[in-house]
Write an enzyme that holds these catalytic residues in place. Structure first.
Site: not given
Ligand code: KIV
Length: 258
Positions: A38-39, A77, A109, A176
């Site tokens: 979700d980044s 995610d 998460e 993380e």
């Molecule tokens: O969303 C993401 O990129 C992540 C990584 C930082 C593990 O969850």
């Protein structure tokens, strides 16, 4: 597959991916796991946090990645608001991700608070990856992106949550931005693979955000990030050359026309 790698002592290489073209490169280069993180909310959509990205947008990114992949494991995610609080909704949303993208697993998460959702998603045969330590979807609870679990109490809860996620049935956990020693302890105590980002070398694998490690993003520079390229400068240079060529009518030349 990841479990066998842990047993053999082989480190797992994971990167984020959000689109067909990059996913193709990652897959062909031999990456073990592509995380449709979700980044994407930050690096693809330009938001300040991971909170705004929607389930539909994650499904769009994930289905683009899956179309490119021939061998890597694709994990998606679950975005903020799609699994917290209501485990029935969590299952319905996880099913949408699996059905509409063709991905192999979902990631969410949190620890104890999300165990009911994890259990329900697993009951439908959907593999789940956990994520503890710095959990960006909870940024408004913590207020900062600083290193997590430095204090004994938070470290103790993280260890308990990691065991709980393993017992519940998660196949791997991302840790993380936590102290390397704590991550080492969790990786040693758990049978499932622990994949670190800013969690030191004594875990079972590493993950980075693709745009950060390629040097496309410039402003984000945490200590744990290694930049393997400066693509920002390379792309900017190529675009400037193109602009010059167009303005000078140097492009297209004789061979580049019909
Ligand atoms: O969303 C993401 O990129 C992540 C990584 C930082 C593990 O969850």
């Amino acid at each position: 597959m990841l479990n066998a790698m842990k047993l053999r002592g082989e480190k797992i290489a994971m990167l984020t991916g959000y689109d067909y073209s990059f996913a193709r490169i990652l897959d062909k280069a031999g990456i073990d796991v592509i995380l449709v993180g979700d980044s994407a909310s930050n690096v693809m959509a330009g938001y300040e946090s991971t909170l705004p990205i929607t389930l539909n947008e994650m499904i769009y990114h994930a289905s683009s990645v899956v179309r490119a992949v021939e061998r890597a494991l694709v994990v998606v995610d679950m975005p903020f608001g799609t699994y917290q609080g209501n485990s029935k909704e969590a299952l319905a949303n996880a099913i949408r991700i699996m059905k509409e993208t063709g991905a192999h697993a979902v990631k969410l998460e949190g620890g104890k608070e999300v165990c009911e959702s994890v259990t329900r998603i697993l009951s439908a045969g959907i593999p789940v990856m956990g994520h503890l330590g710095l959990t960006p979807q909870s940024i408004h609870k913590f207020g900062t992106y600083v290193v997590r679990a430095r204090e004994e109490e938070e470290a103790k809860k993280l260890i308990e949550d990691a065991h709980l996620l393993e017992e519940t049935g998660c196949f791997a956990i991302v840790l993380e931005k936590i102290p390397a020693k704590l991550a080492q302890q969790v990786a040693a105590e758990l049978k499932i693979p622990i994949i670190g980002i800013g969690a030191g070398p004594h875990v079972d694998g590493q993950v980075l955000v693709l745009h950060d490690m390629l040097g496309i993003t410039q402003e984000f520079s945490p200590r744990f990030l290694r930049r393997y390229h400066n693509l920002y400068a390379e792309i900017s240079g190529a675009v400037q050359n193109y602009i010059t060529d167009v303005r000078n009518v140097d492009f297209p030349n004789e061979k580049e026309q019909y």
